[in-house]
Motif scaffolding. Structure first.
Motif: not given
Lengths: 136, 136
Positions: A111-112, A115-119
């Motif tokens: 998961l790049p 694409e993690r949205f700060g998670f």
DNA sequence: TTAGATGCAAAGCGTTTGCACCCCC
DNA sequence: GGGGGTGCAAACGCTTTGCATCTAA
């Protein structure tokens, strides 16, 4: 003999007849029982065991990391004792049968960052769906 | 305007004020509401709308394939209107928030034949878990 | 006109919890 | 002996359902 039981003993888990029976019921490969199924099987060996104890114990095994909670659909959760080796599930859309399959890579790493949205991503759960041989 | 609503109309779905409001509430990107959240939002526009109608309608949208049901652990199911484009979910273990992420490959193809146990595998559902920015 | 959608309330299911009693360490 | 586990039952959260009433087509 029960590997799960042995591991729990080594970890200093307080042992009772109820806990022993639950650990024995859960032990094995490709085991994916619901809390109720655990209770039914446990009752065969220990008739007085209560549902509350089964639920409490399963919850504790999950937080100990010895058992994995699998929610296959909106139905009852299933409990998978095969927590010591990472694996994924293959679920039959026809009859609900669950098989364990083993990973080919590290999905979390796939998961790049954008694409993690700060998670802070710690795990990836993959469920393959299809029809088993008898339902095809 | 509501894409979901339009699609439903085209499919000849019987329209009522309740169904219209529900479709409008659901429409959009990164929408993953619980049935109760849908009910609360719908009530703002249509005070008499009942919980039963919300549940019935959501269930119907799911069987029509217009909405995807996302079960995040033991919590309430969430409803995702983004059913027309394949995507995966990033779930916060703290608060249950869900984000859509987009696939980088074809996960089904990644399951080798010898791990299929005779199953006809049609889809792979990937759920990434971790902590969102506010829960970190 | 009428099949089908709605609202209400009650029941259903899986799960959790409060509390008195019991027992492993 | 004491801290923790157990059993019982009641409560809980989410969801479904039976039924009488309404309404879109």
């Amino acid at each position: 003999m029960s590997d799960l039981l042995e591991r729990l003993r080594e970890r200093g888990w307080r042992m009772t007849s109820q806990r022993r029976v639950i650990a024995e019921v859960l032990d094995g490969d490709h085991v994916h029982l619901t809390a109720d199924e655990v209770h039914v099987r446990a009752t065969r060996r220990l008739p007085e065991i209560s549902r509350a104890t089964v639920y409490n114990t399963l919850g504790e095994l999950v937080s100990l990391g010895e058992v994995i909670e699998v929610s296959t659909d909106g139905r009852a959760k299933r409990y998978d004792p095969n927590a010591h080796r990472p694996h994924q599930h293959l679920v039959c859309s026809g009859c609900g049968t669950v098989r364990d399959v083993h990973p080919t890579g590290n999905p979390v790493a796939d998961l790049p960052a954008e694409e993690r949205f700060g998670f802070t991503v710690s795990e990836a759960e993959i469920t393959y769906r299809g029809l088993c041989p008898s339902c095809t």
